[in-house]
Design a protein around this motif. Sequence first.
Motif, PDB file in Angstrom:
ATOM      1  N   TYR A  33       0.849  -1.195   0.000  1.00 55.10           N
ATOM      2  CA  TYR A  33       0.000   0.000   0.000  1.00 55.10           C
ATOM      3  C   TYR A  33       0.889   1.252   0.000  1.00 55.10           C
ATOM      4  O   TYR A  33       1.960   1.258   0.603  1.00 55.10           O
ATOM      5  CB  TYR A  33      -0.848   0.075   1.274  1.00 55.10           C
ATOM      6  N   TYR A  35       0.388   5.363   1.117  1.00 57.44           N
ATOM      7  CA  TYR A  35      -0.450   6.344   1.793  1.00 57.44           C
ATOM      8  C   TYR A  35       0.240   7.706   1.740  1.00 57.44           C
ATOM      9  O   TYR A  35       1.465   7.803   1.636  1.00 57.44           O
ATOM     10  CB  TYR A  35      -0.647   5.982   3.273  1.00 57.44           C
ATOM     11  N   PHE A  45      -5.246   6.852   1.932  1.00 52.25           N
ATOM     12  CA  PHE A  45      -4.917   5.744   1.045  1.00 52.25           C
ATOM     13  C   PHE A  45      -4.706   6.267  -0.380  1.00 52.25           C
ATOM     14  O   PHE A  45      -5.484   7.082  -0.879  1.00 52.25           O
ATOM     15  CB  PHE A  45      -6.060   4.733   1.062  1.00 52.25           C
ATOM     16  N   TYR A  48      -3.095   0.377  -3.933  1.00 49.95           N
ATOM     17  CA  TYR A  48      -2.891  -0.956  -3.360  1.00 49.95           C
ATOM     18  C   TYR A  48      -2.472  -1.915  -4.466  1.00 49.95           C
ATOM     19  O   TYR A  48      -3.071  -1.927  -5.544  1.00 49.95           O
ATOM     20  CB  TYR A  48      -4.199  -1.424  -2.715  1.00 49.95           C
ATOM     21  N   LEU A  91       4.008   7.307   2.775  1.00 55.08           N
ATOM     22  CA  LEU A  91       4.286   6.090   3.533  1.00 55.08           C
ATOM     23  C   LEU A  91       3.894   4.872   2.726  1.00 55.08           C
ATOM     24  O   LEU A  91       2.864   4.852   2.047  1.00 55.08           O
ATOM     25  CB  LEU A  91       3.518   6.094   4.851  1.00 55.08           C
ATOM     26  N   GLN A 102      -0.742  -4.573   8.417  1.00 57.36           N
ATOM     27  CA  GLN A 102       0.160  -3.772   7.598  1.00 57.36           C
ATOM     28  C   GLN A 102       1.340  -3.291   8.434  1.00 57.36           C
ATOM     29  O   GLN A 102       1.165  -2.824   9.565  1.00 57.36           O
ATOM     30  CB  GLN A 102      -0.587  -2.562   7.021  1.00 57.36           C
TER      31      GLN A 102
END
Lengths: 113, 115
Positions: A33, A35, A45, A48, A91, A102
């Motif tokens: 992922y 972010y 978000f 993905y 991130l 996660q």
Amino acid sequence: GAGVSQSPSNKVTEKGKDVELRCDPISGHTALYWYRQRLGQGLEFLIYFQGNSAPDKSGLPSDRFSAERTGESVSTLTIQRTQQEDSAVYLCASLEAPPDTQYFGPGTRLTVL
Amino acid sequence: AQSVTQPDIHITVSEGASLELRCNYSYGATPYLFWYVQSPGQGLQLLLKYFSGDTLVQGIKGFEAEFKRSQSSFNLRKPSVHWSDAAEYFCAVAARTGGYNKLIFGAGTRLAVHP
């Protein structure tokens, strides 16, 4: 073992330039992922990846943002023609599944002047 | 829509005092809930998580959290705060989307610890 790593840790760029951010997930984690964390805010978000499946890009804020990942390896997030509002910490997290947890990297702090 | 609310933006406690950070979530199904901590300039570290079973979960660094379905809450607690606990704390719910889980984060609570 090694955690999620990201590079660079800090990036300062001029408005209009392109930047590329890198994420190395934990070995064996199939999902990854990205972010974005703006100053004083929670995480948003962005995108993905799961193995070789089509990524979920629903969180990308504009078409200036793109990301790639080959298989279960490194991912790169590219921001084209950067704007000042792109300044944030980006991130990356990889997913241990099970148990669906996660693990985050240290982030890349992007500053657009 | 799924959401997470952390009502307290800033909290200040004295070292040795007890701590409770509030988290309320909105999610239709049984939630997966997480607390992460972020120290200045660092990434997020997982403190604890709730998936099912015992509603009181223990985490690292002496933290615990209690899931209360009736109140849609997952508050984080610590009986005695240490100066090194000063950081930002994020609550998150995993929302099931298209066959996978996506974390929805609260805005965070910044904890300051007085000596």
